[in-house]
Design an enzyme around this catalytic site. Structure first.
Site, short mmCIF file in Angstrom:
data_model
loop_
_atom_site.label_atom_id
_atom_site.label_comp_id
_atom_site.label_asym_id
_atom_site.label_seq_id
_atom_site.Cartn_x
_atom_site.Cartn_y
_atom_site.Cartn_z
N THR A 21 -3.81 -11.43 4.89
CA THR A 21 -2.42 -10.87 5.39
C THR A 21 -2.89 -10.09 6.06
O THR A 21 -3.77 -9.64 6.26
CB THR A 21 -2.10 -10.04 3.77
OG1 THR A 21 -0.07 -10.07 4.14
CG2 THR A 21 -2.19 -8.27 3.63
N CYS A 27 2.88 -1.13 6.39
CA CYS A 27 3.26 -1.81 5.38
C CYS A 27 1.89 -1.38 4.42
O CYS A 27 0.76 -1.68 5.34
CB CYS A 27 3.41 -3.72 5.41
SG CYS A 27 4.75 -3.92 5.59
N HIS A 44 1.57 -7.95 0.06
CA HIS A 44 1.57 -7.11 0.86
C HIS A 44 3.54 -6.66 0.87
O HIS A 44 4.21 -6.79 0.58
CB HIS A 44 1.58 -8.50 2.28
CG HIS A 44 2.30 -7.71 3.60
ND1 HIS A 44 1.54 -8.20 4.88
CD2 HIS A 44 2.82 -6.93 3.94
CE1 HIS A 44 2.11 -7.74 5.67
NE2 HIS A 44 2.93 -6.80 5.64
#
Lengths: 157, 215
Positions: A21, A27, A44
Protein backbone atom coordinates in the site's frame (compact mmCIF):
# COMPACT_ATOMS: atom_id res chain seq x y z
CA UNK A 1 2.89 -10.62 -7.95
CA UNK A 2 2.18 -7.59 -5.81
CA UNK A 3 -1.38 -6.89 -4.71
CA UNK A 4 -2.04 -3.19 -4.34
CA UNK A 5 -4.26 -2.20 -1.41
CA UNK A 6 -6.00 1.16 -2.04
CA UNK A 7 -6.75 3.64 0.72
CA UNK A 8 -9.68 2.48 2.92
CA UNK A 9 -9.39 -1.05 1.51
CA UNK A 10 -7.92 -4.43 2.47
CA UNK A 11 -6.61 -7.58 0.80
CA UNK A 12 -5.39 -11.06 1.74
CA UNK A 13 -2.50 -12.91 0.07
CA UNK A 14 -0.36 -16.05 0.18
CA UNK A 15 3.16 -16.52 -1.19
CA UNK A 16 4.44 -15.78 -3.73
CA UNK A 17 2.08 -12.79 -3.79
CA UNK A 18 3.04 -9.72 -1.75
CA UNK A 19 0.86 -6.96 -0.36
CA UNK A 20 1.61 -3.29 -0.91
CA UNK A 21 0.00 0.00 0.00
CA UNK A 22 1.30 3.42 -0.94
CA UNK A 23 1.27 6.90 0.48
CA UNK A 24 0.36 6.24 4.11
CA UNK A 25 0.32 9.67 5.74
CA UNK A 26 -1.80 9.86 8.85
CA UNK A 27 -3.43 6.62 7.70
CA UNK A 28 -2.14 3.38 9.22
CA UNK A 29 -1.15 0.29 7.29
CA UNK A 30 -1.95 -2.86 9.28
CA UNK A 31 -0.50 -6.24 8.41
CA UNK A 32 -1.77 -9.40 10.10
CA UNK A 33 -0.19 -12.73 9.26
CA UNK A 34 -0.17 -16.32 10.27
CA UNK A 35 3.46 -17.44 9.86
CA UNK A 36 2.44 -21.09 10.06
CA UNK A 37 -0.22 -21.04 7.35
CA UNK A 38 1.69 -18.30 5.49
CA UNK A 39 -1.36 -16.21 4.88
CA UNK A 40 -1.38 -12.45 5.38
CA UNK A 41 -3.77 -9.55 5.18
CA UNK A 42 -3.19 -5.82 4.83
CA UNK A 43 -5.52 -2.89 5.47
CA UNK A 44 -5.03 0.84 4.71
CA UNK A 45 -6.96 2.44 7.57
CA UNK A 46 -8.01 6.11 7.44
CA UNK A 47 -9.88 6.84 10.67
CA UNK A 48 -10.20 5.42 14.20
CA UNK A 49 -13.90 4.65 14.64
CA UNK A 50 -16.95 3.91 12.58
CA UNK A 51 -19.44 5.69 14.79
CA UNK A 52 -23.11 5.50 14.04
CA UNK A 53 -24.12 6.96 10.71
CA UNK A 54 -20.71 6.71 9.16
CA UNK A 55 -20.39 4.90 5.92
CA UNK A 56 -17.65 3.33 3.99
CA UNK A 57 -15.82 0.11 3.40
CA UNK A 58 -14.91 -1.61 6.72
CA UNK A 59 -11.19 -1.04 6.13
CA UNK A 60 -11.72 2.70 6.40
CA UNK A 61 -11.92 2.46 10.19
CA UNK A 62 -9.67 0.71 12.72
CA UNK A 63 -12.53 -0.67 14.80
CA UNK A 64 -14.35 -2.27 11.86
CA UNK A 65 -11.38 -2.94 9.60
CA UNK A 66 -9.28 -5.08 11.90
CA UNK A 67 -11.98 -7.64 12.86
CA UNK A 68 -12.95 -7.86 9.19
CA UNK A 69 -9.33 -8.42 8.18
CA UNK A 70 -9.09 -11.25 10.75
CA UNK A 71 -12.26 -12.79 9.35
CA UNK A 72 -10.90 -12.74 5.82
CA UNK A 73 -7.59 -14.25 6.90
CA UNK A 74 -9.46 -17.04 8.67
CA UNK A 75 -11.47 -17.62 5.51
CA UNK A 76 -8.19 -18.00 3.65
CA UNK A 77 -6.93 -20.62 6.10
CA UNK A 78 -5.25 -18.49 8.78
CA UNK A 79 -5.76 -19.20 12.48
CA UNK A 80 -6.62 -16.33 14.77
CA UNK A 81 -4.45 -17.32 17.74
CA UNK A 82 -1.38 -17.58 15.51
CA UNK A 83 -1.80 -14.08 14.05
CA UNK A 84 0.87 -11.44 14.49
CA UNK A 85 0.66 -7.77 13.55
CA UNK A 86 3.02 -5.24 12.01
CA UNK A 87 1.88 -1.65 11.64
CA UNK A 88 3.23 1.48 9.94
CA UNK A 89 2.00 5.03 9.34
CA UNK A 90 0.11 7.44 11.58
CA UNK A 91 2.31 10.43 10.73
CA UNK A 92 1.46 14.05 11.37
CA UNK A 93 1.76 15.31 7.80
CA UNK A 94 1.11 18.99 8.47
CA UNK A 95 2.48 19.85 11.91
CA UNK A 96 1.91 23.54 11.06
CA UNK A 97 -1.83 22.92 11.04
CA UNK A 98 -2.07 20.61 14.01
CA UNK A 99 -5.04 20.80 16.24
CA UNK A 100 -7.08 18.11 17.92
CA UNK A 101 -8.71 16.71 14.85
CA UNK A 102 -5.59 16.84 12.80
CA UNK A 103 -3.59 14.78 15.24
CA UNK A 104 -5.54 12.07 13.53
CA UNK A 105 -2.40 10.02 12.83
CA UNK A 106 -1.83 9.52 16.53
CA UNK A 107 -5.48 8.65 17.11
CA UNK A 108 -5.35 6.13 14.29
CA UNK A 109 -2.35 4.40 15.86
CA UNK A 110 -4.05 4.25 19.27
CA UNK A 111 -7.25 2.85 17.74
CA UNK A 112 -5.33 0.21 15.78
CA UNK A 113 -3.42 -0.90 18.88
CA UNK A 114 -6.67 -1.07 20.87
CA UNK A 115 -8.43 -3.15 18.22
CA UNK A 116 -5.47 -5.55 18.07
CA UNK A 117 -5.31 -5.84 21.83
CA UNK A 118 -8.98 -6.65 21.99
CA UNK A 119 -8.40 -9.55 19.62
CA UNK A 120 -5.22 -10.52 21.51
CA UNK A 121 -3.04 -10.15 18.46
CA UNK A 122 0.54 -9.25 19.41
CA UNK A 123 2.21 -6.34 17.62
CA UNK A 124 5.60 -7.55 16.43
CA UNK A 125 6.78 -4.34 14.81
CA UNK A 126 5.71 -0.71 14.60
CA UNK A 127 7.00 2.12 12.47
CA UNK A 128 4.61 4.92 13.37
CA UNK A 129 4.44 8.67 13.97
CA UNK A 130 6.85 11.27 12.68
CA UNK A 131 6.00 13.74 9.93
CA UNK A 132 6.65 11.75 6.76
CA UNK A 133 4.54 9.44 4.63
CA UNK A 134 5.33 5.78 4.09
CA UNK A 135 4.89 3.15 1.42
CA UNK A 136 4.89 -0.43 2.67
CA UNK A 137 5.18 -3.93 1.26
CA UNK A 138 4.71 -7.22 3.07
CA UNK A 139 6.04 -10.58 2.00
CA UNK A 140 3.97 -13.44 3.50
CA UNK A 141 6.81 -15.83 2.62
CA UNK A 142 9.41 -14.18 4.89
CA UNK A 143 7.08 -12.27 7.20
CA UNK A 144 9.10 -9.12 6.47
CA UNK A 145 7.58 -5.67 6.18
CA UNK A 146 9.53 -3.16 4.09
CA UNK A 147 8.90 0.54 4.68
CA UNK A 148 9.98 3.31 2.29
CA UNK A 149 9.77 7.07 2.60
CA UNK A 150 9.74 9.63 -0.23
CA UNK A 151 13.34 10.53 0.61
CA UNK A 152 14.47 7.05 -0.26
CA UNK A 153 14.91 5.69 3.24
CA UNK A 154 14.21 1.97 3.50
CA UNK A 155 13.69 -0.07 6.65
CA UNK A 156 12.75 -3.73 7.09
CA UNK A 157 10.73 -4.93 10.06
CA UNK B 1 -17.71 3.92 -9.82
CA UNK B 2 -20.14 6.45 -8.52
CA UNK B 3 -23.35 5.64 -6.74
CA UNK B 4 -24.73 8.99 -7.85
CA UNK B 5 -25.29 10.62 -4.49
CA UNK B 6 -25.67 13.93 -6.28
CA UNK B 7 -27.73 14.52 -9.40
CA UNK B 8 -25.91 15.61 -12.55
CA UNK B 9 -27.32 19.12 -12.26
CA UNK B 10 -25.78 19.54 -8.82
CA UNK B 11 -22.42 18.20 -9.98
CA UNK B 12 -22.52 20.57 -12.95
CA UNK B 13 -23.20 23.52 -10.65
CA UNK B 14 -20.34 22.51 -8.37
CA UNK B 15 -18.02 22.02 -11.31
CA UNK B 16 -18.91 25.46 -12.60
CA UNK B 17 -18.18 27.13 -9.27
CA UNK B 18 -14.88 25.23 -9.06
CA UNK B 19 -14.15 26.28 -12.64
CA UNK B 20 -14.69 29.95 -11.87
CA UNK B 21 -12.75 29.80 -8.62
CA UNK B 22 -9.84 27.96 -10.25
CA UNK B 23 -9.69 30.43 -13.16
CA UNK B 24 -9.56 33.42 -10.82
CA UNK B 25 -6.91 31.71 -8.73
CA UNK B 26 -4.86 30.96 -11.84
CA UNK B 27 -5.12 34.53 -13.08
CA UNK B 28 -3.96 35.87 -9.72
CA UNK B 29 -0.98 33.52 -9.82
CA UNK B 30 -0.15 34.74 -13.33
CA UNK B 31 -0.24 38.37 -12.21
CA UNK B 32 1.96 37.61 -9.26
CA UNK B 33 4.54 35.73 -11.32
CA UNK B 34 4.16 37.98 -14.37
CA UNK B 35 3.61 35.03 -16.65
CA UNK B 36 0.65 33.59 -18.48
CA UNK B 37 -1.01 30.83 -16.53
CA UNK B 38 -3.10 28.42 -18.57
CA UNK B 39 -5.68 26.14 -17.02
CA UNK B 40 -7.23 22.88 -18.17
CA UNK B 41 -10.99 22.43 -18.17
CA UNK B 42 -11.57 21.57 -14.51
CA UNK B 43 -13.26 18.30 -13.68
CA UNK B 44 -15.34 17.58 -10.61
CA UNK B 45 -16.86 14.24 -9.80
CA UNK B 46 -17.64 11.72 -7.11
CA UNK B 47 -14.79 9.30 -6.72
CA UNK B 48 -14.46 6.16 -4.70
CA UNK B 49 -11.52 6.12 -2.27
CA UNK B 50 -9.99 3.31 -4.32
CA UNK B 51 -9.92 5.50 -7.43
CA UNK B 52 -8.01 8.34 -5.83
CA UNK B 53 -4.63 6.57 -6.07
CA UNK B 54 -4.85 6.35 -9.83
CA UNK B 55 -6.19 9.88 -10.21
CA UNK B 56 -3.47 11.64 -8.29
CA UNK B 57 -0.60 9.22 -8.93
CA UNK B 58 -0.52 8.04 -5.33
CA UNK B 59 3.14 7.15 -5.15
CA UNK B 60 4.45 10.15 -7.10
CA UNK B 61 6.58 12.62 -5.13
CA UNK B 62 4.76 15.90 -4.74
CA UNK B 63 5.16 19.20 -3.02
CA UNK B 64 1.72 20.08 -1.75
CA UNK B 65 0.27 23.22 -0.25
CA UNK B 66 -2.80 22.36 1.80
CA UNK B 67 -5.42 24.90 2.88
CA UNK B 68 -8.49 24.05 4.87
CA UNK B 69 -11.51 26.27 4.87
CA UNK B 70 -14.26 26.48 7.42
CA UNK B 71 -17.43 28.50 7.78
CA UNK B 72 -20.47 28.32 5.52
CA UNK B 73 -18.42 26.07 3.32
CA UNK B 74 -16.00 23.47 4.57
CA UNK B 75 -13.38 21.53 2.74
CA UNK B 76 -9.89 21.90 1.46
CA UNK B 77 -7.83 23.04 -1.45
CA UNK B 78 -4.48 21.56 -2.47
CA UNK B 79 -1.87 22.83 -4.89
CA UNK B 80 0.35 19.95 -5.95
CA UNK B 81 3.60 20.23 -7.88
CA UNK B 82 6.41 17.89 -8.86
CA UNK B 83 9.54 18.71 -6.82
CA UNK B 84 11.19 20.09 -9.96
CA UNK B 85 8.26 22.37 -10.79
CA UNK B 86 7.97 23.44 -7.16
CA UNK B 87 11.61 24.51 -7.23
CA UNK B 88 11.17 26.41 -10.51
CA UNK B 89 8.09 28.18 -9.19
CA UNK B 90 9.74 29.07 -5.89
CA UNK B 91 12.77 30.45 -7.74
CA UNK B 92 10.59 32.56 -9.99
CA UNK B 93 8.74 33.95 -6.99
CA UNK B 94 11.87 34.70 -4.91
CA UNK B 95 13.51 36.33 -7.94
CA UNK B 96 10.55 38.65 -8.39
CA UNK B 97 10.56 39.52 -4.70
CA UNK B 98 14.26 40.31 -4.94
CA UNK B 99 13.58 42.71 -7.81
CA UNK B 100 14.74 40.49 -10.63
CA UNK B 101 17.97 39.15 -9.22
CA UNK B 102 18.30 35.42 -9.06
CA UNK B 103 18.46 34.36 -5.46
CA UNK B 104 21.28 31.95 -4.73
CA UNK B 105 20.14 29.17 -2.54
CA UNK B 106 22.49 27.48 -0.14
CA UNK B 107 21.38 23.93 -0.14
CA UNK B 108 23.79 21.65 1.61
CA UNK B 109 22.94 18.84 -0.76
CA UNK B 110 20.98 18.87 -3.96
CA UNK B 111 18.36 16.32 -3.02
CA UNK B 112 15.05 16.57 -4.81
CA UNK B 113 12.98 17.27 -1.72
CA UNK B 114 15.30 19.70 0.03
CA UNK B 115 13.99 23.23 -0.11
CA UNK B 116 15.41 26.30 1.55
CA UNK B 117 13.29 28.22 3.98
CA UNK B 118 12.93 30.98 1.41
CA UNK B 119 11.70 28.57 -1.27
CA UNK B 120 9.33 26.97 1.20
CA UNK B 121 7.79 30.28 2.24
CA UNK B 122 7.49 31.32 -1.41
CA UNK B 123 5.50 28.14 -2.04
CA UNK B 124 3.34 28.74 1.02
CA UNK B 125 2.62 32.24 -0.29
CA UNK B 126 1.64 30.84 -3.68
CA UNK B 127 -0.75 28.47 -1.90
CA UNK B 128 -2.17 31.42 0.01
CA UNK B 129 -2.74 33.45 -3.12
CA UNK B 130 -4.40 30.63 -5.02
CA UNK B 131 -6.67 29.72 -2.14
CA UNK B 132 -7.38 33.33 -1.19
CA UNK B 133 -8.56 34.11 -4.69
CA UNK B 134 -10.51 30.90 -4.89
CA UNK B 135 -12.37 31.65 -1.66
CA UNK B 136 -12.96 35.30 -2.64
CA UNK B 137 -14.44 34.21 -5.96
CA UNK B 138 -16.76 31.73 -4.29
CA UNK B 139 -17.84 34.45 -1.91
CA UNK B 140 -18.60 36.91 -4.70
CA UNK B 141 -20.80 34.33 -6.43
CA UNK B 142 -22.53 32.83 -3.42
CA UNK B 143 -22.10 35.26 -0.47
CA UNK B 144 -20.97 32.25 1.52
CA UNK B 145 -18.21 33.01 3.98
CA UNK B 146 -15.18 30.89 4.59
CA UNK B 147 -12.16 31.18 6.82
CA UNK B 148 -8.97 29.82 5.42
CA UNK B 149 -6.28 28.10 7.45
CA UNK B 150 -2.64 29.01 7.07
CA UNK B 151 -1.08 26.91 4.35
CA UNK B 152 0.48 23.62 5.35
CA UNK B 153 3.30 22.41 3.12
CA UNK B 154 4.68 18.94 2.65
CA UNK B 155 7.01 17.09 0.32
CA UNK B 156 5.74 13.54 0.18
CA UNK B 157 3.77 10.88 -1.69
CA UNK B 158 0.81 12.52 -3.46
CA UNK B 159 -1.63 10.26 -1.64
CA UNK B 160 -0.13 10.88 1.81
CA UNK B 161 -0.67 14.61 1.21
CA UNK B 162 -4.18 14.39 -0.24
CA UNK B 163 -5.39 11.85 2.32
CA UNK B 164 -5.25 14.59 4.91
CA UNK B 165 -8.05 16.42 3.10
CA UNK B 166 -9.87 13.21 2.24
CA UNK B 167 -10.23 12.05 5.80
CA UNK B 168 -11.53 15.44 6.87
CA UNK B 169 -14.31 15.38 4.28
CA UNK B 170 -14.71 11.64 3.95
CA UNK B 171 -15.54 10.58 7.48
CA UNK B 172 -19.20 10.09 6.72
CA UNK B 173 -19.12 8.90 3.11
CA UNK B 174 -17.62 6.15 1.03
CA UNK B 175 -16.88 8.53 -1.80
CA UNK B 176 -15.55 12.03 -2.01
CA UNK B 177 -16.16 14.91 -4.38
CA UNK B 178 -12.91 15.73 -6.08
CA UNK B 179 -12.31 18.76 -8.26
CA UNK B 180 -9.18 18.74 -10.35
CA UNK B 181 -7.66 21.48 -12.53
CA UNK B 182 -4.21 21.54 -14.08
CA UNK B 183 -2.31 24.79 -14.34
CA UNK B 184 0.72 25.53 -16.46
CA UNK B 185 2.74 28.69 -16.20
CA UNK B 186 5.25 30.49 -18.39
CA UNK B 187 7.61 29.22 -21.06
CA UNK B 188 9.30 26.84 -18.65
CA UNK B 189 6.01 24.95 -18.51
CA UNK B 190 5.72 24.77 -14.78
CA UNK B 191 2.76 22.49 -14.13
CA UNK B 192 0.68 22.24 -11.01
CA UNK B 193 -2.58 20.68 -9.98
CA UNK B 194 -5.36 22.32 -8.01
CA UNK B 195 -7.47 19.83 -6.07
CA UNK B 196 -10.72 20.87 -4.40
CA UNK B 197 -12.36 18.65 -1.77
CA UNK B 198 -15.65 20.13 -0.57
CA UNK B 199 -17.24 18.60 2.53
CA UNK B 200 -20.48 16.77 1.67
CA UNK B 201 -22.39 18.74 4.29
CA UNK B 202 -21.38 21.93 2.49
CA UNK B 203 -22.71 20.73 -0.81
CA UNK B 204 -26.35 21.41 0.06
CA UNK B 205 -25.40 24.85 1.36
CA UNK B 206 -23.57 25.62 -1.84
CA UNK B 207 -26.39 24.37 -4.02
CA UNK B 208 -28.94 26.39 -2.08
CA UNK B 209 -26.80 29.48 -2.53
CA UNK B 210 -26.62 28.79 -6.25
CA UNK B 211 -30.38 28.11 -6.31
CA UNK B 212 -29.84 24.64 -7.73
CA UNK B 213 -32.17 21.84 -6.78
CA UNK B 214 -29.80 19.26 -5.34
CA UNK B 215 -32.40 16.62 -4.55
Amino acid sequence: MVIHVPIAHMAVARPPAKLRTTGLGSCVGVVLYDPWARVAGMAHIMLPQATEGREGPPAKFADTGIPELVRRIEEAGGVRRRLRAKIAGGANMFPQLSNDFFRIGEKNVLAVRAALQELRIPVEAEDVGGTVGRTIEFDPESGKLTVWTIRGEVAVF
Amino acid sequence: MTTGRYPQLALDALREIFNIGAHHAARALGELLQVTVRISVPTLREVDFAEVDALVGGEEPRVGAYLRFRGDLEGSLFFLLSPRDARALARRMTMLLAGGTEVRTDRANGKEGDFTELEWSALAEIGNILAGNFVATLFSFTSLEMRMSVPGLAYDYALAILAEGMLAVGESTDEILLGDARLSAGEQEIRGELVFLPHPRSVDVLLAALAVDGK
